[in-house]
Design an enzyme around this catalytic site. Structure first.
Site, short mmCIF file in Angstrom:
data_model
loop_
_atom_site.label_atom_id
_atom_site.label_comp_id
_atom_site.label_asym_id
_atom_site.label_seq_id
_atom_site.Cartn_x
_atom_site.Cartn_y
_atom_site.Cartn_z
N ARG A 69 0.88 -1.18 0.00
CA ARG A 69 0.00 0.00 0.00
C ARG A 69 0.91 1.22 0.00
O ARG A 69 1.67 1.42 0.96
CB ARG A 69 -0.90 -0.02 1.24
N HIS A 91 -7.24 0.66 -6.49
CA HIS A 91 -7.44 -0.22 -5.33
C HIS A 91 -8.07 -1.52 -5.85
O HIS A 91 -9.24 -1.81 -5.60
CB HIS A 91 -8.36 0.49 -4.32
N CYS A 94 -16.64 1.10 0.70
CA CYS A 94 -15.37 0.39 0.91
C CYS A 94 -14.88 0.52 2.34
O CYS A 94 -14.11 -0.32 2.80
CB CYS A 94 -14.32 0.87 -0.08
N ARG A 104 -13.23 -9.01 1.30
CA ARG A 104 -11.85 -8.61 1.00
C ARG A 104 -10.92 -9.81 1.23
O ARG A 104 -10.04 -10.08 0.42
CB ARG A 104 -11.42 -7.44 1.92
N ASP A 162 -17.60 6.13 -0.61
CA ASP A 162 -16.23 6.13 -0.09
C ASP A 162 -16.07 7.39 0.76
O ASP A 162 -16.94 8.28 0.73
CB ASP A 162 -15.22 6.12 -1.25
N1 CP Z 1 -11.23 -0.47 2.35
C1 CP Z 1 -9.98 -0.46 2.83
O1 CP Z 1 -9.00 -0.63 2.08
O2 CP Z 1 -9.86 -0.29 4.18
P1 CP Z 1 -8.51 0.01 4.97
O3 CP Z 1 -8.00 1.33 4.49
O4 CP Z 1 -8.90 0.00 6.42
O5 CP Z 1 -7.53 -1.09 4.66
N1 NVA Z 2 -10.20 6.46 -1.35
C1 NVA Z 2 -9.84 6.02 -0.03
C2 NVA Z 2 -10.02 4.54 0.08
C3 NVA Z 2 -9.76 3.98 1.45
C4 NVA Z 2 -9.89 2.50 1.50
C5 NVA Z 2 -8.41 6.42 0.27
O1 NVA Z 2 -7.57 6.34 -0.63
O2 NVA Z 2 -8.14 6.83 1.39
#
Ligand code: CP
Ligand code: NVA
Length: 302
Positions: free
Chosen positions: A100, A127, A260, A288, A221
């Site tokens: 990430r 994502h 999400c 997930r 989101d």
């Molecule tokens: N939806 C998602 O990716 O959640 P986190 O940011 O908590 O991993």
């Molecule tokens: N768009 C959000 C998604 C979190 C899972 C972010 O990037 O923070």
């Protein structure tokens, strides 16, 4: 398919196979309890996480493997040592890297210098694990996902882009309803449209909620993504008309709700909808893990 960085690596058949495998992993966990025995996965995080961190960690364990969590306290990537050395070292020990990151280019560099599969677990642009979990969740309610019409509401961001790509591959319809000035990336949309042209999928952007009347699923989101330092007060009035609430469900006739998460109750979604009968949000969070296990299994045990 050797890595999962954008989602565009997948053919339609591969995406359908992943969803089918995710469902089987969910239904028959015992069958898969040792499939990653002796394998190790490094999960690397430049940003915060609840769902992604926990689902990969527990997910690898459920397949008999071992996961190692690295956050930035082990030395920020590209700061203590170069990203290429980070990837080259890890890939000598681990069987898969899950990362990430802030910048998609970090993933491209990691992939270039890794001997093992790299999975994008969120970057600034994509994502893909999320979008595949979302379509797994949709497929639990609708036999043919290509007939499903999904409305994404809010900021045009990484999640929007991955929904576009997954929908394009699967032949589904996604319309993003975004406030003016918050549309998704035009280049990524163009790439998704290119894929959709071959599958019968449809990708649209609008700022008009009238356009999603009669849709099947609405998706939310956070209004401010990780790394976006805009004060909430600056965008709140602009985003409030796009809140996911009961009035929106009544007005559009939409039956199912996804988000999400992290959700911000009272802002991007109301509590009554998040906890109400239309919500598939916690199934989506559970899924997930199942889809990511399908992805890891497919990439590691090729
Ligand atoms: N939806 C998602 O990716 O959640 P986190 O940011 O908590 O991993
Ligand atoms: N768009 C959000 C998604 C979190 C899972 C972010 O990037 O923070």
């Amino acid at each position: 398919m050797e890595n999962l960085l954008t989602g565009m690596e997948m053919s339609q058949q591969q995406a359908l196979d992943l969803i089918a495998l995710g469902k089987d992993l969910k239904a028959n966990p015992g069958k898969y309890s040792q499939v990653l025995a002796g394998k190790s996965v490094v999960t690397l995080f430049e940003k915060e996480s609840l769902r992604t961190r926990v689902t990969f960690d527990i997910g690898v364990n459920k397949l008999g493997g071992h996961s190692v969590y690295l956050d930035q306290t082990n030395g920020a990537m590209g700061s203590r040592e170069d990203v290429k050395d980070f990837a080259a070292n890890i890939s000598r020990w681990a069987d898969c890297i899950v990362a990430r990151v802030y910048d998609h280019n970090t993933l491209l560099e990691m992939q270039q210098h890794s001997r093992v599969p790299v999975i994008n677990s969120l970057c600034d642009l994509y994502h893909p694990c999320q979008a595949m979990a979302d379509f797994l969740t949709i497929s639990e309610q609708y036999d043919d996902v290509s007939k499903v019409k999904l409305a994404y509401i809010g900021d045009g961001n990484n999640v929007t882009h991955s929904l576009f790509i997954a929908a394009a591959i699967l032949g589904a319809t996604v319309t993003a309803v975004c406030p003016i000035g918050h549309s998704p990336d035009a280049q990524i949309m163009k790439m998704a449209e290119g894929i959709a042209a071959k599958t019968g999928g449809r990708i649209n952007v609008t700022n008009n909620l009238e356009d999603i009347k009669g849709y099947d699923v609405v998706y939310g989101d956070t209004w401010l993504s990780m790394g976006d330092t805009t004060p909430l007060a600056e965008i709140k009035a602009k985003f409030m008309p796009y809140q996911i609430n009961q009035a929106l469900l009544n007005f559009t006739g939409i039956k199912h709700v996804l988000h999400c998460q992290p959700a911000h109750r009272g802002l991007d979604i109301t509590s009554d909808v998040m906890d109400g009968p239309a919500s598939l949000i916690f199934d989506q969070a559970e899924n997930r893990m199942h889809i990511q296990n399908a992805i890891m299994l497919t990439l590691i045990n090729k």
